[in-house]
Design a protein around this motif. Sequence first.
Motif, short mmCIF file in Angstrom:
data_model
loop_
_atom_site.label_atom_id
_atom_site.label_comp_id
_atom_site.label_asym_id
_atom_site.label_seq_id
_atom_site.Cartn_x
_atom_site.Cartn_y
_atom_site.Cartn_z
N SER A 1 18.26 -26.59 2.47
CA SER A 1 17.47 -27.82 2.41
C SER A 1 17.73 -28.70 3.63
O SER A 1 16.81 -29.37 4.13
CB SER A 1 17.81 -28.59 1.13
OG SER A 1 17.51 -27.83 -0.01
N LEU A 2 18.97 -28.70 4.11
CA LEU A 2 19.32 -29.53 5.27
C LEU A 2 18.73 -28.97 6.56
O LEU A 2 18.05 -29.70 7.30
CB LEU A 2 20.85 -29.64 5.38
CG LEU A 2 21.39 -30.31 6.64
CD1 LEU A 2 20.89 -31.74 6.77
CD2 LEU A 2 22.92 -30.28 6.64
N THR B 1 13.03 -37.57 1.63
CA THR B 1 12.39 -37.26 0.34
C THR B 1 12.16 -35.76 0.20
O THR B 1 12.41 -35.17 -0.86
CB THR B 1 11.06 -38.03 0.22
OG1 THR B 1 11.30 -39.44 0.35
CG2 THR B 1 10.39 -37.77 -1.13
N ALA B 2 11.67 -35.12 1.26
CA ALA B 2 11.43 -33.67 1.22
C ALA B 2 12.73 -32.91 1.03
O ALA B 2 12.77 -31.87 0.34
CB ALA B 2 10.73 -33.24 2.51
N LEU C 1 13.57 -32.95 -2.63
CA LEU C 1 12.67 -32.04 -3.33
C LEU C 1 13.11 -30.59 -3.12
O LEU C 1 13.16 -29.79 -4.08
CB LEU C 1 11.24 -32.23 -2.84
CG LEU C 1 10.19 -31.28 -3.44
CD1 LEU C 1 10.06 -31.49 -4.95
CD2 LEU C 1 8.84 -31.49 -2.75
N ALA C 2 13.46 -30.25 -1.90
CA ALA C 2 13.86 -28.87 -1.58
C ALA C 2 15.13 -28.48 -2.33
O ALA C 2 15.26 -27.34 -2.78
CB ALA C 2 14.07 -28.72 -0.08
N ARG C 3 16.06 -29.41 -2.50
CA ARG C 3 17.28 -29.12 -3.25
C ARG C 3 16.95 -28.70 -4.68
O ARG C 3 17.50 -27.72 -5.20
CB ARG C 3 18.18 -30.34 -3.26
CG ARG C 3 18.92 -30.62 -1.98
CD ARG C 3 19.75 -31.88 -2.11
NE ARG C 3 20.69 -31.76 -3.21
CZ ARG C 3 21.17 -32.79 -3.92
NH1 ARG C 3 20.77 -34.02 -3.62
NH2 ARG C 3 22.01 -32.59 -4.89
N GLY C 4 16.08 -29.45 -5.33
CA GLY C 4 15.72 -29.12 -6.71
C GLY C 4 14.99 -27.78 -6.83
O GLY C 4 15.28 -26.97 -7.72
N VAL C 5 14.06 -27.54 -5.91
CA VAL C 5 13.28 -26.29 -5.94
C VAL C 5 14.19 -25.08 -5.74
O VAL C 5 14.08 -24.07 -6.46
CB VAL C 5 12.17 -26.34 -4.88
CG1 VAL C 5 11.50 -24.97 -4.73
CG2 VAL C 5 11.13 -27.39 -5.23
N THR C 6 15.09 -25.14 -4.76
CA THR C 6 15.93 -23.99 -4.46
C THR C 6 16.98 -23.76 -5.57
O THR C 6 17.29 -22.61 -5.92
CB THR C 6 16.62 -24.14 -3.10
OG1 THR C 6 17.27 -25.43 -3.04
CG2 THR C 6 15.62 -24.04 -1.97
N LEU C 7 17.53 -24.85 -6.14
CA LEU C 7 18.46 -24.69 -7.25
C LEU C 7 17.76 -24.07 -8.45
O LEU C 7 18.32 -23.22 -9.15
CB LEU C 7 19.07 -26.03 -7.62
CG LEU C 7 20.23 -26.50 -6.75
CD1 LEU C 7 20.58 -27.96 -7.08
CD2 LEU C 7 21.46 -25.63 -6.93
N TYR C 8 16.53 -24.49 -8.72
CA TYR C 8 15.78 -23.92 -9.84
C TYR C 8 15.52 -22.43 -9.62
O TYR C 8 15.65 -21.61 -10.55
CB TYR C 8 14.46 -24.65 -10.04
CG TYR C 8 13.63 -24.08 -11.16
CD1 TYR C 8 13.95 -24.36 -12.49
CD2 TYR C 8 12.54 -23.26 -10.92
CE1 TYR C 8 13.20 -23.83 -13.54
CE2 TYR C 8 11.80 -22.72 -11.96
CZ TYR C 8 12.13 -23.01 -13.26
OH TYR C 8 11.39 -22.49 -14.28
N TYR C 9 15.22 -22.06 -8.38
CA TYR C 9 15.00 -20.64 -8.07
C TYR C 9 16.25 -19.82 -8.38
O TYR C 9 16.18 -18.77 -9.03
CB TYR C 9 14.62 -20.48 -6.60
CG TYR C 9 14.57 -19.04 -6.14
CD1 TYR C 9 13.46 -18.24 -6.41
CD2 TYR C 9 15.64 -18.46 -5.46
CE1 TYR C 9 13.42 -16.92 -6.01
CE2 TYR C 9 15.62 -17.15 -5.05
CZ TYR C 9 14.50 -16.37 -5.33
OH TYR C 9 14.47 -15.06 -4.94
N TRP C 10 17.43 -20.30 -7.93
CA TRP C 10 18.66 -19.58 -8.19
C TRP C 10 18.99 -19.55 -9.66
O TRP C 10 19.52 -18.57 -10.18
CB TRP C 10 19.82 -20.18 -7.40
CG TRP C 10 19.77 -19.85 -5.94
CD1 TRP C 10 19.57 -20.72 -4.91
CD2 TRP C 10 19.87 -18.55 -5.34
NE1 TRP C 10 19.57 -20.06 -3.71
CE2 TRP C 10 19.75 -18.72 -3.95
CE3 TRP C 10 20.06 -17.27 -5.84
CZ2 TRP C 10 19.81 -17.66 -3.05
CZ3 TRP C 10 20.12 -16.22 -4.95
CH2 TRP C 10 20.00 -16.42 -3.59
#
Length: 428
Positions: free
Chosen positions: A390-391, A415-416, A419-428
Amino acid sequence: MEHNRQLDRKIWAIAWPAILSNISIPLLGLVDSAILGHLESSRYLGAVAIGSALLSFLYWGFSFLRMGTTGLVARAEGAGNSYSSVLILARSSALALGLAALIIVCHHPLISLGLWLMSPDAELLSLAESYASIRIYSAPAVLVTYTVVGWFIGRQDTRWPMVIVIVTNLANIGLDFLLIMGLDMYSDGAAIATVCAEYLGCAIALFAVSKKMPAIDWSVLAIDMKKASAYKQLLQSNRHLFVRTFCLLFTFAFFTAQGENLGTSVLAANTLMLQLMMMAAYGMDGFAFAAEGLCGQHLGARQLPDFYQAVRRCALWTAIAATVVSLSLWLLQAPLVELLTGLDSVKELMLLYFPWLILLPLVAGPSYLLDGVFIGAAETQYMMSTMILSLFLVYLPLWYVTRDMGNHGLWLAFTAFNLARGVTLYYW
């Protein structure tokens, strides 16, 4: 339905003390900022913003002591091993004291390097350096308190952490008024107030442990404490959290530094808005703390269906909380801005960028919850991996291509990133 109601009661029993204590953490920074924001010059607020970002970068880099302790303790408690729970706390506290001693010994080059990297305006440099040089001496209190709070959360007890944080912050607020307003010590007064309050908080934390300590064989504990291999294992198990936290704090330090490059008024406006954002985030984190304790104990007891049910119910309450917070910020933006600063230039900028602040709770809520799930599960490698992605693939590239947008581009990238942190954690 009855099972859900019982689970909701458990979640709220953990969450409400955590919410109260969490909200008081940024509230303290908000009070600091509000007091300094009403002085005749914004340079004191800017100096504290720089110094606080530097100290947060340093201290929060070791917040793995809290998170790592929570996950390991939760699983030990779920397995019914209270001795292992105490041993984890003792080893983590010893590690905390060792790291704090290292920080104090090396603080001159650490502060100099941090300020060089952040490149504050010359007018702010000496004030920020003085603030950080005072705050650094609270390292032992801060790091030991991290481990104690982690131990309590792993045991699904958030009431003592609430007492620790609230008393600490009330003392800090009182000392702020005395030292900043009463004795005209300005940013140095804010630093001294924080150091005194953090040692008070550590004393309360140690008292709380003495009240809740289960009966154990202290001679066996003393022998186990001397096993050097255990500390190596503890460091290895927390290295993922260290890297993850380092990256997260870099985003805040980078955000602060870029705001300073856009002018002192922009820096002051961003600082006050970040304090509001942190208050919202810490409040929503109450449900992440519930997820840490419940998920860790269910996994320790090998109750996988209960683990998934706890995740779902905590997710529901996080979504409700995020909606309430965003609506509250939308409705209260004008009075909040008026409360936080008397500087017209800063007020105008805060109102201009406030829509980003309203959006953030909805965007960032999933990442807060999923952090709690992974901490409780003691599966921290994924937290590190998603933070790095995300970083370096979202936050920094997006900031670079939107530099012409000024502060709007900076807030868009931030903000992005959330958002990316949540999306990638959900994927894992």
